[in-house]
Motif scaffolding. Structure first.
Motif, PDB file in Angstrom:
ATOM      1  N   ALA A 291     -25.403   4.600 -14.661  1.00  0.00           N
ATOM      2  CA  ALA A 291     -25.858   4.404 -13.283  1.00  0.00           C
ATOM      3  C   ALA A 291     -27.237   3.785 -13.181  1.00  0.00           C
ATOM      4  CB  ALA A 291     -25.844   5.742 -12.543  1.00  0.00           C
ATOM      5  N   GLY A 292     -28.062   3.910 -14.210  1.00  0.00           N
ATOM      6  CA  GLY A 292     -29.420   3.369 -14.148  1.00  0.00           C
ATOM      7  C   GLY A 292     -30.253   4.099 -13.109  1.00  0.00           C
ATOM      8  N   ASP A 293     -30.906   3.331 -12.250  1.00  0.00           N
ATOM      9  CA  ASP A 293     -31.765   3.925 -11.219  1.00  0.00           C
ATOM     10  C   ASP A 293     -31.045   4.142  -9.894  1.00  0.00           C
ATOM     11  OD1 ASP A 293     -33.898   3.898 -12.990  1.00  0.00           O
ATOM     12  OD2 ASP A 293     -34.509   1.867 -12.419  1.00  0.00           O
ATOM     13  N   SER A 294     -29.751   3.948  -9.870  1.00  0.00           N
ATOM     14  CA  SER A 294     -29.011   4.094  -8.614  1.00  0.00           C
ATOM     15  C   SER A 294     -29.038   5.543  -8.131  1.00  0.00           C
ATOM     16  CB  SER A 294     -27.559   3.653  -8.794  1.00  0.00           C
ATOM     17  OG  SER A 294     -26.809   3.917  -7.609  1.00  0.00           O
ATOM     18  N   ILE A 298     -21.565   7.006  -8.643  1.00  0.00           N
ATOM     19  CA  ILE A 298     -20.698   5.842  -8.844  1.00  0.00           C
ATOM     20  C   ILE A 298     -21.235   4.716  -7.960  1.00  0.00           C
ATOM     21  CG2 ILE A 298     -18.331   4.945  -8.810  1.00  0.00           C
ATOM     22  CD1 ILE A 298     -18.646   7.250 -10.741  1.00  0.00           C
ATOM     23  N   PRO A 299     -22.174   3.921  -8.487  1.00  0.00           N
ATOM     24  CA  PRO A 299     -22.775   2.884  -7.648  1.00  0.00           C
ATOM     25  C   PRO A 299     -21.888   1.659  -7.509  1.00  0.00           C
ATOM     26  CG  PRO A 299     -23.741   2.849  -9.849  1.00  0.00           C
ATOM     27  CD  PRO A 299     -22.790   4.009  -9.809  1.00  0.00           C
ATOM     28  N   ASN A 300     -22.184   0.852  -6.530  1.00  0.00           N
ATOM     29  CA  ASN A 300     -21.511  -0.436  -6.356  1.00  0.00           C
ATOM     30  C   ASN A 300     -21.955  -1.362  -7.491  1.00  0.00           C
ATOM     31  OD1 ASN A 300     -20.906  -3.129  -5.522  1.00  0.00           O
ATOM     32  ND2 ASN A 300     -20.702  -2.398  -3.419  1.00  0.00           N
ATOM     33  N   PRO A 301     -21.014  -1.910  -8.262  1.00  0.00           N
ATOM     34  CA  PRO A 301     -21.397  -2.772  -9.395  1.00  0.00           C
ATOM     35  C   PRO A 301     -22.253  -3.965  -8.983  1.00  0.00           C
ATOM     36  CG  PRO A 301     -19.077  -2.173  -9.520  1.00  0.00           C
ATOM     37  CD  PRO A 301     -19.557  -1.728  -8.172  1.00  0.00           C
ATOM     38  N   SER A 305     -27.809  -0.025  -5.217  1.00  0.00           N
ATOM     39  CA  SER A 305     -28.440   0.785  -4.175  1.00  0.00           C
ATOM     40  C   SER A 305     -27.422   1.315  -3.173  1.00  0.00           C
ATOM     41  CB  SER A 305     -29.511  -0.027  -3.436  1.00  0.00           C
ATOM     42  OG  SER A 305     -28.908  -1.105  -2.712  1.00  0.00           O
ATOM     43  N   ARG A 306     -26.178   0.845  -3.309  1.00  0.00           N
ATOM     44  CA  ARG A 306     -25.106   1.266  -2.395  1.00  0.00           C
ATOM     45  C   ARG A 306     -23.998   1.968  -3.177  1.00  0.00           C
ATOM     46  NH1 ARG A 306     -23.011  -3.888   0.362  1.00  0.00           N
ATOM     47  NH2 ARG A 306     -21.795  -2.340   1.504  1.00  0.00           N
ATOM     48  N   PRO A 307     -23.186   2.789  -2.500  1.00  0.00           N
ATOM     49  CA  PRO A 307     -22.077   3.440  -3.205  1.00  0.00           C
ATOM     50  C   PRO A 307     -20.950   2.462  -3.481  1.00  0.00           C
ATOM     51  CG  PRO A 307     -21.995   3.982  -0.873  1.00  0.00           C
ATOM     52  CD  PRO A 307     -23.267   3.210  -1.082  1.00  0.00           C
TER      53      PRO A 307
END
Length: 405
Positions: A291-294, A298-301, A305-307
């Protein structure tokens, strides 16, 4: 009928009986609360108009109105009566002119926006504008008959699913119309009307299908699998027996590894929490590394910053089923499989309901399926028990012993 000072405590303590009864207020003469056998508590005001005609209109439901609000309305109406007015007749005349289309806006503002989630609000608007308004919107809210509702349903026979949803919205609208004084009590024209469509349960994903599905979800793409953010989301949905929205909207701020729990501040049924199992911990750790800094698990690829997007998730699910050679079942089938596994694990019912975040037993049991192998084993177990009892009875007869019950 009991006469007492109406308070929040006394009304909350008032239990329903086999017949309706009234609790009369000592503070405002004529103000009362009617308790129905179903437990509905309605504020009413009894008075006589200038012609001597007895009136007893409803002011509103306890819960929608506080006791003090009901007293304020009652005092205002009684002042109007003393001046020769008839507030009940005035209200009836005003409300008689309201159409279904006009009442829909009242219903939407007073009920849908207050009680329902945004997705339900959007669905309500869409169904009314697309299917309801142009068919019954012109009718007066207090004159719509069961015959007209049946015709409405028949006209939508080409889309039974839409008829089913529309009928549910109409039924709720007419129920509120009764409670708010726009229709007479117990006149909901949707009562007893049925549609061709019924809410279908997703079929159960069988255990042999689960083996093929998990083989695909757990392996990286380079090894013939489909591991990605979306397949990880599917595994999390199985692990938490969760709804799709609960996984795709999940934020790291809600995950507490130390206390082994995830707290959702809102869901379909309000705030919920679920424990983090060993399986779920492993999956969340995998998600954390990707995910990194998200802020989202489950972030948007394309935009961390968005799901993740629902459409992409559903497309990934359809691909997973196709590659695994599994007949299509919606993503809600994941929750049904998980709930069935929970129920068959032997944990207490209340614990199982907590793991799925269901509040009512009948709803939880609607997610639990009977599996064929279990039925075969149960049939053999019953047959063996019956044969054992029969042999014991034969032995007793042969030995001249008294039969054992």
């Amino acid at each position: 009928m009991p006469t007492l000072k109406l308070t929040k405590r006394t009304l909350e303590a008032a239990e329903p009986k086999s017949k309706p009864y009234e609790l009369r207020d000592t503070e405002v003469v004529g103000l009362l609360c009617k308790v129905s056998p179903a437990g509905r508590k309605t504020f009413m005001l009894q008075y006589r108009n200038y012609e001597g005609v007895k009136r007893k209109p409803a002011l509103g439901l306890f819960g929608d109105l506080t006791v003090e609000q009901a007293r304020t309305i009652a005092q205002k109406w009684l002042a109007e009566v003393r001046e020769g007015g008839d507030p009940s007749r005035t209200r009836a005349e005003r409300r008689a002119s309201v159409t279904v289309r006009e009442f829909e806006e009242i219903f939407y503002q007073r009920w849908t926006l207050v009680r329902n989630k945004k997705s339900t609000q959007k669905l309500h608007r869409y169904m009314f504008e697309k299917y309801i308004s142009n068919r019954v919107g012109y009718c007066k809210i207090d004159s719509v008959s069961k015959k007209e509702v049946k015709k409405f349903v028949d006209d939508l026979s080409f889309a039974p699913g839409m008829a089913y949803i529309s009928l549910g919205i109409l039924s709720s609208m007419f129920k509120r119309a009764e409670e708010w004084g726009y229709r007479a009590e117990d006149t909901n024209p949707c009562k007893g009307v049925t549609t061709l469509a019924k809410k279908k349960r997703p079929r159960l994903i069988r255990q042999e299908e689960m083996v093929r599905l998990m083989d695909y979800l757990e392996l990286p793409e380079g090894e013939g699998g489909g591991r990605s953010a979306y397949t990880l989301a599917m595994r999390l949905q199985f692990a938490f027996a969760a709804r799709v929205s609960e996984i795709l909207q999940l934020r790291w701020a809600w995950v507490d590894f130390e206390r082994r729990r995830v707290d959702w501040p809102d869901s379909k049924t309000g705030p919920i929490w679920k424990p983090i199992s060993k399986e779920a911990r492993t999956l969340l750790q995998l998600a954390a590394s990707a995910a990194g800094d998200s802020p989202f698990v489950i972030p948007n690829p394309n935009d961390p910053s968005r799901p993740a997007m629902y459409g992409a998730y559903h497309r990934a699910w359809r691909k997973a089923l196709a590659v695994s050679g599994i007949e299509h079942v919606g993503t809600h089938g994941i929750r049904h499989r998980a709930a069935t596994d929970i129920a068959n694990s032997g944990v207490p019912l209340k614990v199982g309901m907590a793991l799925t975040a269901h509040r009512r037993v009948e709803v939880f049991m609607g997610y639990v399926h009977l599996e064929e192998p279990m039925l075969y084993d149960a049939a053999d177990q019953v047959a063996e028990s019956r044969m054992a009892k029969l042999e014991a009875a034969r032995c007793n007869v042969t030995c001249g012993l008294r039969p054992v019950d």
